[in-house]
Write a protein that holds these residues in place. Structure first.
Motif, PDB file in Angstrom:
ATOM      1  N   VAL A  63       0.744  -1.287   0.260  1.00 21.99           N
ATOM      2  CA  VAL A  63       0.120  -0.020  -0.226  1.00 21.99           C
ATOM      3  C   VAL A  63       0.781   1.757  -0.036  1.00 21.99           C
ATOM      4  O   VAL A  63       1.060   2.337  -0.799  1.00 21.99           O
ATOM      5  N   LEU A  64       1.772   1.286   0.614  1.00 22.16           N
ATOM      6  CA  LEU A  64       2.623   2.136   0.833  1.00 22.16           C
ATOM      7  C   LEU A  64       3.299   2.554  -0.691  1.00 22.16           C
ATOM      8  O   LEU A  64       3.500   4.198  -0.640  1.00 22.16           O
ATOM      9  N   LEU A  65       4.094   1.666  -1.369  1.00 22.94           N
ATOM     10  CA  LEU A  65       4.460   1.868  -2.233  1.00 22.94           C
ATOM     11  C   LEU A  65       3.450   2.566  -3.239  1.00 22.94           C
ATOM     12  O   LEU A  65       4.124   3.699  -4.673  1.00 22.94           O
ATOM     13  N   ASP A  66       2.032   1.507  -3.492  1.00 18.31           N
ATOM     14  CA  ASP A  66       1.500   2.301  -4.440  1.00 18.31           C
ATOM     15  C   ASP A  66       1.566   3.770  -3.841  1.00 18.31           C
ATOM     16  O   ASP A  66       1.228   4.468  -5.112  1.00 18.31           O
ATOM     17  N   LEU A  67       0.609   4.196  -2.954  1.00 15.35           N
ATOM     18  CA  LEU A  67       0.599   5.252  -2.598  1.00 15.35           C
ATOM     19  C   LEU A  67       1.507   6.338  -2.679  1.00 15.35           C
ATOM     20  O   LEU A  67       1.511   8.270  -3.632  1.00 15.35           O
ATOM     21  N   ALA A  68       2.648   5.757  -2.512  1.00 16.97           N
ATOM     22  CA  ALA A  68       3.550   6.906  -3.018  1.00 16.97           C
ATOM     23  C   ALA A  68       4.029   7.358  -4.442  1.00 16.97           C
ATOM     24  O   ALA A  68       4.205   8.363  -4.668  1.00 16.97           O
ATOM     25  N   ALA A  69       3.395   6.211  -5.363  1.00 15.50           N
ATOM     26  CA  ALA A  69       4.156   6.320  -6.799  1.00 15.50           C
ATOM     27  C   ALA A  69       2.889   7.390  -7.285  1.00 15.50           C
ATOM     28  O   ALA A  69       3.358   7.507  -8.339  1.00 15.50           O
ATOM     29  N   LEU A  70       1.932   7.517  -6.725  1.00 11.05           N
ATOM     30  CA  LEU A  70       0.724   8.354  -6.882  1.00 11.05           C
ATOM     31  C   LEU A  70       0.892   9.893  -6.881  1.00 11.05           C
ATOM     32  O   LEU A  70       0.919  10.435  -7.720  1.00 11.05           O
TER      33      LEU A  70
END
Length: 504
Positions: A63-70
């Protein structure tokens, strides 16, 4: 997408329940940690327009990686464990700047996803220039769950995600007090919708895996559980087994008590889709006091239709969502036109694949056979590819036959019907009772054939030597049967008229 990355949320929490132990952090803290992970991605040389891969089972770091990418305008590629392996060839094939995985590997450009949390725990706060997404901007690459060949990719747009999340919110009004359970792989984009929904609307969300879901539901007490029919069939069996051990004079009361215990006692509604749910399954949950709503969608369309409170019709997959238009062609094939399309073509697909599915007017040819009633409810009869033409010219939609066989008993829990030489219907059946009771299988087959048209009767059943599962490759990650794999594995029994169990 702009709403969930522009400002930190003021309420709600995410609960991480990967095993029987679980912990929670506020959505505001999740947002701030994602900012620090974004700083880490920048330090790795990642920039707007780049693509990172995530090949891992469900966990907070995903989740953290996905939100960071966004937050950075970086695309993600959600890669399903078991379908992909972390290799240098994978990096090159999908043009990945870096790949994060939970599989131990020592290769350039491939990093351990477990290290991400170390980069999210710093006390410093990261403030990023606002990233704005236009509706046609790509945020993620998702992959089809086909059973053969290299999975086809879809470049999903921000507009398609926003449109789907907004339409569902209008139907179900999730908010503070709700806790949505996510247990299917986050590589499936729709599962990430509920993380985005929590950030946008302030409700809780619980993240676990499909192997731990039954162990954690009672303690996390979700209000909404979203799963495929095979999951709810498994839950049904758990409920029935538990009810048999409850000391009460009322079987109905025992089933209700067992259902509440399994799901945690706070359910507002259950959601099912991705594969057809039979009427017997839906009726069971209604009988134990748990509202369950069936819907319909594809990777290529996002969510198309959904039953909902006050707008549900038995046998249908619900009314068509705002932003979608359903068209039925002369062959009965369902076509879906989207105001904000997911994509206009496949990536990493064989020549001609896109032309068979995508049309230039934002329309997708689904390959499903169905119809709309006068009130706008959509009914799906089955796959056009799974329509059998017998030697007498009669067309048989196998889905209804499969549902009938499963629905009239409890020994056969899943089945796939094939047609041998265009003359004989034979089912490969999955049972969770091994060895299967041959008399019970024969009785269930006889009950399914009772009253059926002679062309729709199943002549015999070949019982699988183990239940269909994701682990043995006979189900997709969305619990759909892999028909070709099942046929190949049990071909000897299907083609030998002496094999299998006949109706009693």
């Amino acid at each position: 997408m702009n709403a969930i990355i522009a400002t930190p949320p003021t309420g709600g929490s995410i609960h991480i329940a990967i095993s029987t132990a679980w912990h929670s952090i506020s959505l505001r803290e999740l947002y701030e940690r994602a900012g620090r992970v974004a700083a880490y991605l920048v330090a790795l040389g990642t920039d707007s327009g780049d693509r990172i891969g995530i090949l891992s089972s469900n966990r907070l770091e995903w989740v953290l990686l996905d939100l960071a990418a966004l937050r950075l305008g970086v695309e993600t590629a959600g890669l399903e464990p078991g379908k992909f392996e972390p290799t240098s060839e994978l990096l090159a094939r999908y043009d990945l700047k870096v790949l994060f995985t939970d599989t131990p590997v020592d290769l350039p450009g491939i990093l351990a996803i477990s290290d991400i949390e170390n980069h999210s725990d710093s006390a410093r706060s990261e403030v990023w220039p606002p990233v704005s997404y236009a509706p046609e901007d790509i945020t993620t690459i998702k992959f089809t769950s086909g059973s053969t060949g290299v999975p086809k990719g879809l470049a999903a747009t921000a507009g398609s995600i926003d449109s789907s999340v907004t339409a569902i919110q209008q139907m179900f009004d999730h908010g503070p007090g709700d806790n949505l359970l996510v247990f299917l792989p986050l590589s499936l984009l729709q599962q990430r919708y509920w993380i985005y929904s929590a950030l946008a609307y302030g409700h809780d969300v619980t993240l676990c895996t499909y192997t731990s879901v039954f162990a954690v539901m009672a303690s996390v007490r979700p209000t909404v559980v979203m799963g495929v029919p095979a999951f709810f069939e498994a839950a049904r069996r758990e409920i029935e087994q538990s009810a048999a051990e409850i000391d009460t004079d009322s079987a109905d009361e025992a089933l209700r008590a067992a259902a509440n215990e399994l799901f945690g006692g706070c359910i507002r509604y259950l959601w099912t889709g991705s594969a057809p749910a039979g009427s017997a399954l839906l009726d069971f949950y209604a009988s134990v006091g748990l509202a369950i709503f069936e819907g319909y969608g594809l990777n290529e369309t996002c969510i198309v239709a959904k039953n909902s409170p006050g707008a549900a019709r038995a046998g249908s997959v619900g009314r068509v969502l705002s932003g979608k238009t359903v068209l039925i062609d002369s062959e009965g094939i369902v076509r879906v036109r989207s105001e904000y399309p997911v994509s206009h073509r496949y990536l990493y697909a064989e020549p001609g694949a896109s032309d068979r599915v995508f049309r230039g007017d934002n329309t997708v040819i689904t390959g499903d056979v169905g119809y709309l009633d006068s009130d706008g409810y959509l009914y799906i009869l089955g796959r056009a590819d799974d329509t059998i033409v017998l030697d007498n010219g009669r067309k048989i939609v196998v889905r209804a036959i499969e549902e009938r066989l499963v629905g009239v008993g409890t020994t056969i829990t899943e089945c796939v019907v094939f047609c041998r030489a265009q003359t004989e219907l034979v089912a490969v059946a999955s049972s969770d009772r091994l060895p299967a009771d041959r008399d019970a299988v024969a009785a269930q087959l006889a009950a399914a054939n009772l009253g059926a048209h002679r062309d729709e009767r199943i002549s015999r059943v070949v019982v699988a030597d183990e239940p269909f599962s994701i682990g043995n490759g006979l189900l997709t990650s969305q619990y759909k049967p892999r028909r070709q794999r099942i046929y190949t594995r049990f071909e000897a029994g299907l083609t030998n008229p002496e094999e299998g169990i006949h109706a009693c």
